[in-house]
Scaffold this active site. Structure first.
Site, PDB file in Angstrom:
ATOM      1  N   CYS A 137       3.477  20.532  -7.883  1.00  0.00           N
ATOM      2  CA  CYS A 137       4.535  19.898  -8.674  1.00  0.00           C
ATOM      3  C   CYS A 137       5.375  20.956  -9.395  1.00  0.00           C
ATOM      4  O   CYS A 137       4.813  21.802 -10.101  1.00  0.00           O
ATOM      5  CB  CYS A 137       3.880  18.962  -9.674  1.00  0.00           C
ATOM      6  SG  CYS A 137       5.013  18.239 -10.859  1.00  0.00           S
TER       7      CYS A 137
ATOM      8  N   GLY B 118      -1.466  -9.396  12.656  1.00  0.00           N
ATOM      9  CA  GLY B 118      -1.998  -8.057  12.935  1.00  0.00           C
ATOM     10  C   GLY B 118      -2.765  -7.426  11.800  1.00  0.00           C
ATOM     11  O   GLY B 118      -2.671  -6.223  11.602  1.00  0.00           O
TER      12      GLY B 118
ATOM     13  N   SER C 281      -6.776  -7.272   9.932  1.00  0.00           N
ATOM     14  CA  SER C 281      -8.181  -7.671  10.019  1.00  0.00           C
ATOM     15  C   SER C 281      -8.593  -8.493   8.802  1.00  0.00           C
ATOM     16  O   SER C 281      -9.670  -9.067   8.785  1.00  0.00           O
ATOM     17  CB  SER C 281      -9.066  -6.424  10.136  1.00  0.00           C
ATOM     18  OG  SER C 281      -8.815  -5.550   9.053  1.00  0.00           O
TER      19      SER C 281
ATOM     20  N   HIS D 179       0.811  -1.224   0.000  1.00  0.00           N
ATOM     21  CA  HIS D 179       0.000   0.000   0.000  1.00  0.00           C
ATOM     22  C   HIS D 179       0.840   1.268   0.000  1.00  0.00           C
ATOM     23  O   HIS D 179       0.351   2.327   0.379  1.00  0.00           O
ATOM     24  CB  HIS D 179      -0.978  -0.015   1.190  1.00  0.00           C
ATOM     25  CG  HIS D 179      -2.038  -1.074   1.077  1.00  0.00           C
ATOM     26  ND1 HIS D 179      -2.778  -1.532   2.146  1.00  0.00           N
ATOM     27  CD2 HIS D 179      -2.481  -1.774  -0.016  1.00  0.00           C
ATOM     28  CE1 HIS D 179      -3.630  -2.458   1.723  1.00  0.00           C
ATOM     29  NE2 HIS D 179      -3.462  -2.635   0.422  1.00  0.00           N
TER      30      HIS D 179
ATOM     31  N   ALA E   7       1.274  -9.378  18.831  1.00  0.00           N
ATOM     32  CA  ALA E   7       2.437  -9.775  18.018  1.00  0.00           C
ATOM     33  C   ALA E   7       3.749  -9.587  18.793  1.00  0.00           C
ATOM     34  O   ALA E   7       4.657 -10.414  18.676  1.00  0.00           O
ATOM     35  CB  ALA E   7       2.468  -8.962  16.730  1.00  0.00           C
TER      36      ALA E   7
ATOM     37  N   CYS F 239       1.122  14.239 -13.078  1.00  0.00           N
ATOM     38  CA  CYS F 239       2.137  13.642 -13.955  1.00  0.00           C
ATOM     39  C   CYS F 239       2.937  12.530 -13.268  1.00  0.00           C
ATOM     40  O   CYS F 239       3.847  11.961 -13.872  1.00  0.00           O
ATOM     41  CB  CYS F 239       3.085  14.725 -14.504  1.00  0.00           C
ATOM     42  SG  CYS F 239       4.211  15.423 -13.282  1.00  0.00           S
TER      43      CYS F 239
ATOM     44  N   CYS G  79       3.283  13.569  -7.905  1.00  0.00           N
ATOM     45  CA  CYS G  79       2.322  14.508  -8.492  1.00  0.00           C
ATOM     46  C   CYS G  79       1.051  13.757  -8.892  1.00  0.00           C
ATOM     47  O   CYS G  79       1.106  12.688  -9.498  1.00  0.00           O
ATOM     48  CB  CYS G  79       2.953  15.185  -9.709  1.00  0.00           C
ATOM     49  SG  CYS G  79       1.789  16.228 -10.588  1.00  0.00           S
TER      50      CYS G  79
END
Ligand code: BJW
Ligand code: ZN
Length: 249
Positions: free
Chosen positions: A148, A188, A190, A121, A232, A132, A129
């Site tokens: 930009c 960890g 969902s 992700h 964790a 572009c 930008c």
């Protein structure tokens, strides 16, 4: 069954494993003080990711979305990796290959020292930008949404918003690693955001042993081969200690 008993049960499986995939979500960073997305008391309880993490929200109010990301960057920059992140690094000394496939954008796996990281992700520390796509280096002192230098377009966070495709090269590597691994650890997350959430189910469909580490039940829980219920930062160091003690025998 106690975690220690489950870990004992895993010993014969772990002794056959060469290639581990660790698939992580926001929960791995919870013990570093980075809020998860969907916990009822999380600070995003009032900012739903579905409402802010999309292009329409940014177009409607770039400043509002930008400030949300600025705040989150500050939180992760002040955070440090926790024992869960470090246990994943330690797996590299115990197995031939460890791929960390993360949905997180906080950079904490890299800061802990994991070497083979696939960020599905994107990253809170990347920008580009909107028009572009030219990458943009954000100066620490900059305030407000920059423009930009090449085309004047708005600069956006380099993360994957809802309705956007994942970076195809990263996705391909993640899928290939899942197909090739011997053990898949889901930690960890969902397991509700697709296509990332396909990966543990792909691993299961290929007969890989899938372990889930999470204090709460998820959509994966009733399918996983082993469920290690807990934080964790506690469970992963225990897992590493179990493997180490077996290897030293
Ligand atoms: C602990 C712990 C501890 C706590 N130890 N554990 C139906 C309607 C509309 C859309 C869709 C739909 N069906 C599918 C879609 C598509 C959509 C989607 O999946 N939506 C679902 C929500 C329904 N997916 C997409 O849009 C994706 N793109 C796509 O599909 O492209 C094709 C397409 C093109 C055009 C149109 C439509 C589709 C992109 C998804 C991008 C997700 N982006 C975000 C934001 C990233 C940037 C940012 O950070 O702002 O990614 S959303 C957010 O969720 C973030 C996370 O990576 C992701 C996953 O969340 P995660 O990590 O699992 O966190 P939580 O909070 O949910 O869970 C934490 C867990 O930790 C919990 O289980 C706790 O119990 C646990 N925990 N403490 C261990 N100490
Ligand atoms: Zn531009």
């Amino acid at each position: 069954m106690l975690i220690a008993d489950k870990l004992r049960e895993l010993r014969h499986i772990l002794s056959e494993v060469n290639h581990v995939v660790v698939f992580t979500g926001a929960g791995i960073s919870a013990e570093s003080g980075v809020p998860t997305f969907r916990s009822p008391d999380g600070i995003w309880a009032k900012f739903k990711p579905e409402e802010l993490a999309n292009i329409n929200a940014f177009m409607a109010n770039p400043q509002r979305v930008w400030e949300w990301y600025e705040h989150r960057r500050t939180v992760v920059d002040q955070a440090t990796p926790n024992p869960g992140h470090y246990a994943i690094v330690a797996l590299e000394s115990l197995f031939d290959r460890v791929d960390v496939i993360t949905q997180n954008v906080d950079g904490l796996h890299a800061r802990a020292g994991s070497r083979r990281i696939h960020e599905l992700h994107g990253s809170l520390h990347a920008h580009r930008c909107l028009e572009c796509s030219t990458p943009y280096d954000l100066a620490a002192t900059e305030e407000g949404v920059p423009h930009c230098p090449s085309c004047g377009g708005l600069i956006r966070p380099g993360v994957v918003w809802f309705g956007e495709d994942l970076p195809q090269d990263v996705w391909q590597r993640a899928e290939t690693s899942t197909r090739e691994c011997d053990l898949f650890l889901s930690v960890g997350t969902s397991t509700v955001v697709y296509p990332a959430a396909q990966l543990p189910f792909l691993a299961l469909s290929l007969g890989k042993h899938v372990i889930e580490v999470n204090p709460e039940a998820t959509d994966l829980t009733r399918h996983a081969d082993t469920v290690l219920q807990g934080a964790a930062g506690e469970i992963l160091p225990e897992l590493v200690a179990t493997i180490r003690s077996d290897r030293s025998k």
